[in-house]
Design a protein around this motif. Structure first.
Motif, PDB file in Angstrom:
ATOM      1  N   ASP A 137       0.828  -1.210   0.000  1.00 49.39           N
ATOM      2  CA  ASP A 137       0.000   0.000   0.000  1.00 49.39           C
ATOM      3  C   ASP A 137       0.861   1.259   0.000  1.00 49.39           C
ATOM      4  N   GLU A 138       2.037   1.164   0.607  1.00 52.24           N
ATOM      5  CA  GLU A 138       2.938   2.322   0.657  1.00 52.24           C
ATOM      6  C   GLU A 138       3.428   2.700  -0.744  1.00 52.24           C
ATOM      7  N   ASP A 139       3.493   1.724  -1.643  1.00 52.25           N
ATOM      8  CA  ASP A 139       3.985   1.987  -2.999  1.00 52.25           C
ATOM      9  C   ASP A 139       2.859   2.167  -4.018  1.00 52.25           C
ATOM     10  N   LEU A 140       1.624   2.207  -3.547  1.00 50.10           N
ATOM     11  CA  LEU A 140       0.486   2.259  -4.465  1.00 50.10           C
ATOM     12  C   LEU A 140       0.512   3.492  -5.360  1.00 50.10           C
ATOM     13  N   LEU A 141       0.879   4.642  -4.806  1.00 48.82           N
ATOM     14  CA  LEU A 141       0.926   5.855  -5.614  1.00 48.82           C
ATOM     15  C   LEU A 141       1.996   5.752  -6.706  1.00 48.82           C
ATOM     16  N   LEU A 142       3.088   5.071  -6.404  1.00 46.60           N
ATOM     17  CA  LEU A 142       4.134   4.867  -7.412  1.00 46.60           C
ATOM     18  C   LEU A 142       3.613   3.978  -8.540  1.00 46.60           C
ATOM     19  N   LEU A 143       2.833   2.955  -8.181  1.00 50.91           N
ATOM     20  CA  LEU A 143       2.236   2.074  -9.186  1.00 50.91           C
ATOM     21  C   LEU A 143       1.248   2.841 -10.054  1.00 50.91           C
ATOM     22  N   LEU A 144       0.415   3.659  -9.432  1.00 50.47           N
ATOM     23  CA  LEU A 144      -0.569   4.440 -10.190  1.00 50.47           C
ATOM     24  C   LEU A 144       0.118   5.432 -11.126  1.00 50.47           C
ATOM     25  N   HIS A 145       1.203   6.022 -10.657  1.00 52.62           N
ATOM     26  CA  HIS A 145       1.958   6.958 -11.487  1.00 52.62           C
ATOM     27  C   HIS A 145       2.514   6.250 -12.725  1.00 52.62           C
ATOM     28  N   ALA A 146       3.017   5.044 -12.525  1.00 50.66           N
ATOM     29  CA  ALA A 146       3.552   4.268 -13.643  1.00 50.66           C
ATOM     30  C   ALA A 146       2.431   3.848 -14.602  1.00 50.66           C
ATOM     31  N   SER A 147       1.288   3.457 -14.046  1.00 48.93           N
ATOM     32  CA  SER A 147       0.143   3.066 -14.879  1.00 48.93           C
ATOM     33  C   SER A 147      -0.344   4.250 -15.710  1.00 48.93           C
ATOM     34  N   TYR A 148      -0.345   5.423 -15.077  1.00 45.76           N
ATOM     35  CA  TYR A 148      -0.784   6.627 -15.773  1.00 45.76           C
ATOM     36  C   TYR A 148       0.145   6.976 -16.936  1.00 45.76           C
ATOM     37  N   ALA A 149       1.428   6.687 -16.795  1.00 44.10           N
ATOM     38  CA  ALA A 149       2.371   6.963 -17.883  1.00 44.10           C
ATOM     39  C   ALA A 149       1.988   6.162 -19.134  1.00 44.10           C
ATOM     40  N   ILE A 150       1.554   4.927 -18.937  1.00 48.24           N
ATOM     41  CA  ILE A 150       1.119   4.103 -20.066  1.00 48.24           C
ATOM     42  C   ILE A 150      -0.196   4.637 -20.618  1.00 48.24           C
ATOM     43  N   ARG A 151      -1.141   4.896 -19.724  1.00 53.28           N
ATOM     44  CA  ARG A 151      -2.459   5.406 -20.131  1.00 53.28           C
ATOM     45  C   ARG A 151      -2.337   6.721 -20.899  1.00 53.28           C
ATOM     46  N   LYS A 152      -1.492   7.626 -20.388  1.00 49.53           N
ATOM     47  CA  LYS A 152      -1.337   8.934 -21.012  1.00 49.53           C
ATOM     48  C   LYS A 152      -0.745   8.826 -22.410  1.00 49.53           C
ATOM     49  N   LYS A 153       0.158   7.872 -22.602  1.00 48.62           N
ATOM     50  CA  LYS A 153       0.789   7.674 -23.908  1.00 48.62           C
ATOM     51  C   LYS A 153      -0.250   7.426 -25.000  1.00 48.62           C
ATOM     52  N   TYR A 154      -1.270   6.648 -24.679  1.00 50.28           N
ATOM     53  CA  TYR A 154      -2.242   6.248 -25.695  1.00 50.28           C
ATOM     54  C   TYR A 154      -3.568   7.001 -25.634  1.00 50.28           C
ATOM     55  N   PHE A 155      -3.914   7.546 -24.458  1.00 50.20           N
ATOM     56  CA  PHE A 155      -5.232   8.171 -24.321  1.00 50.20           C
ATOM     57  C   PHE A 155      -5.198   9.579 -23.743  1.00 50.20           C
ATOM     58  N   GLY A 156      -4.022  10.082 -23.413  1.00 53.74           N
ATOM     59  CA  GLY A 156      -3.949  11.419 -22.834  1.00 53.74           C
ATOM     60  C   GLY A 156      -4.762  11.496 -21.553  1.00 53.74           C
ATOM     61  N   ASN A 157      -5.493  12.587 -21.401  1.00 54.57           N
ATOM     62  CA  ASN A 157      -6.360  12.761 -20.229  1.00 54.57           C
ATOM     63  C   ASN A 157      -7.832  12.628 -20.598  1.00 54.57           C
ATOM     64  N   LYS A 158      -8.102  11.890 -21.652  1.00 54.19           N
ATOM     65  CA  LYS A 158      -9.487  11.717 -22.102  1.00 54.19           C
ATOM     66  C   LYS A 158     -10.126  10.499 -21.442  1.00 54.19           C
ATOM     67  N   VAL A 159     -11.432  10.626 -21.186  1.00 51.39           N
ATOM     68  CA  VAL A 159     -12.209   9.553 -20.564  1.00 51.39           C
ATOM     69  C   VAL A 159     -13.444   9.288 -21.404  1.00 51.39           C
ATOM     70  N   LYS A 160     -13.648   8.035 -21.748  1.00 55.71           N
ATOM     71  CA  LYS A 160     -14.839   7.651 -22.490  1.00 55.71           C
ATOM     72  C   LYS A 160     -15.984   7.373 -21.514  1.00 55.71           C
ATOM     73  N   LEU A 161     -17.164   7.864 -21.841  1.00 56.73           N
ATOM     74  CA  LEU A 161     -18.348   7.615 -21.031  1.00 56.73           C
ATOM     75  C   LEU A 161     -19.242   6.596 -21.732  1.00 56.73           C
ATOM     76  N   ASN A 162     -19.749   5.656 -20.966  1.00 56.59           N
ATOM     77  CA  ASN A 162     -20.611   4.598 -21.484  1.00 56.59           C
ATOM     78  C   ASN A 162     -21.895   4.569 -20.680  1.00 56.59           C
ATOM     79  N   MET A 163     -23.005   4.308 -21.361  1.00 59.32           N
ATOM     80  CA  MET A 163     -24.286   4.198 -20.662  1.00 59.32           C
ATOM     81  C   MET A 163     -24.956   2.906 -21.090  1.00 59.32           C
ATOM     82  N   ILE A 164     -25.586   2.247 -20.131  1.00 65.57           N
ATOM     83  CA  ILE A 164     -26.176   0.928 -20.357  1.00 65.57           C
ATOM     84  C   ILE A 164     -27.694   0.986 -20.248  1.00 65.57           C
ATOM     85  N   ILE A 165     -28.378   0.174 -21.062  1.00 66.90           N
ATOM     86  CA  ILE A 165     -29.820  -0.007 -20.907  1.00 66.90           C
ATOM     87  C   ILE A 165     -30.094  -1.497 -20.802  1.00 66.90           C
TER      88      ILE A 165
END
Length: 334
Positions: free
Chosen positions: A30-58
């Motif tokens: 848990d102490e290293d969780l922020l470091l993991l999230l930072h690393a995950s964000y580096a991958i996410r940012k490479k391909y998706f920037g700061n964009k978020v897709k919204l989905n709605m279900i029926i």
């Protein structure tokens, strides 16, 4: 010693995680969780920037399902007190798409319970999709109707369905602990049929169903092998009356580690935080969007979601932007 940051850099260079590296993510302190999230964000940012897709279900058909899935309130073995109804009318499905458009949901998911679509149900979906596309040409339509036959997949494609969802839900090894009324390969085959018909494949998982860490890693690898374009990561919201009633294995921190694992193993894919995020991530929901780039808004199939106003405020507070790009611009269908 390999750090999460250096591991992310290697993934961006094409590295595939070893089982040991994958396990280190799920067992991150848990102490290293922020470091993991930072690393995950580096991958996410490479391909998706700061964009978020919204989905709605029926939920176009509720309950009345012959399958024995242990997690599902709509299952034949469930005693959960849910609303049960046959297929909605086309006008009701189209009205749901209008609501999705108002909320800036780029993807509208048409879901029906059951083993697979009956002829009448398929016709209703096809008519609905044609009507929606006539007004909202660039809205991504995702259908989730159960096991498909080749001709059904072809007709959905011709009607304008962009994406088909059929989750593997768990690992192949754990599958029979969750359901026995269909096989793991039945699910994989349906995803393949959708892909062969030219429909973008969507398949995901439910975490928290008494699986092992090895099972979670196997799920992420299976979806990578299937080349699923969109990967919904659900976190079990155990409903009273289901086989998994009372199961409560998840913590918000572990959920974030799972999302990070899926980003590391599927770096270029849409990772969607799906059912159960509100009750499992709780106050840590915003952190989930550092590895993930997509969320559902509104309610789910039989459980209530977070109010849309809260989701929009969360995105604004994070400094993230709603992604309204049509599917054709960000997914190449082979």
């Amino acid at each position: 010693m390999t750090t999460f940051k250096s591991l992310a850099e290697r993934v961006l260079d094409g590295h595939v995680l070893t089982d040991e590296e994958a396990l280190s993510i799920l067992q991150c302190s848990d102490e290293d969780l922020l470091l993991l999230l930072h690393a995950s964000y580096a991958i996410r940012k490479k391909y998706f920037g700061n964009k978020v897709k919204l989905n709605m279900i029926i939920n176009t058909k509720s309950g009345l399902c012959p399958e024995n899935c242990g997690y599902c309130a709509q299952s034949i073995i469930s005693t959960a007190p849910i609303e049960k109804y046959a297929m909605l009318k086309s006008e009701e499905i189209v009205a749901g798409a209008e609501r999705a458009a108002e909320l800036n949901a780029g993807t509208y998911c048409i879901v029906a319970s059951g083993r697979g679509p009956a002829k009448r149900e398929l016709e209703i979906v096809i008519d609905s999709v044609k009507a929606i596309k006539s007004k909202h040409q660039h809205m991504t339509i995702c259908a989730c109707l159960g096991l498909l036959k080749p001709e059904q997949a072809k007709r959905l494609k011709e009607a304008g369905v962009n994406r088909y969802n059929h989750n593997i839900n768990t690992s192949e090894a754990h599958h029979e602990s969750i359901t026995t009324s269909h096989t793991y390969n039945d699910r994989v085959r349906t995803v393949q049929l959708a892909k062969e018909a030219g429909i973008s494949p969507c398949s995901g998982v439910i975490v928290g169903m008494r699986e092992t860490l090895t099972d979670v890693i196997a799920m992420a690898r299976s979806l990578h092998a299937m080349d699923a374009d969109s990967i919904p990561v659900n976190f079990l919201h155990a409903v009273d009356g289901t086989l998994l009633e009372g199961t409560n294995e998840l913590t918000p921190r572990y959920c974030l580690k799972v999302l990070s694992l899926f980003r590391f193993i599927n770096p270029m894919k849409e990772i969607r935080i799906s059912g159960g995020r509100e009750v499992n991530l709780r106050s840590l929901q915003p952190f989930g969007l550092y590895p993930a780039n997509s969320i559902f808004i509104g309610d789910y199939l039989t459980t209530v979601g977070q109010e849309g106003k809260q989701d929009r405020q969360m995105l604004e507070d994070l400094g993230f932007e709603i992604d309204l790009e049509p599917l054709e611009k960000d997914v190449t269908i082979v």
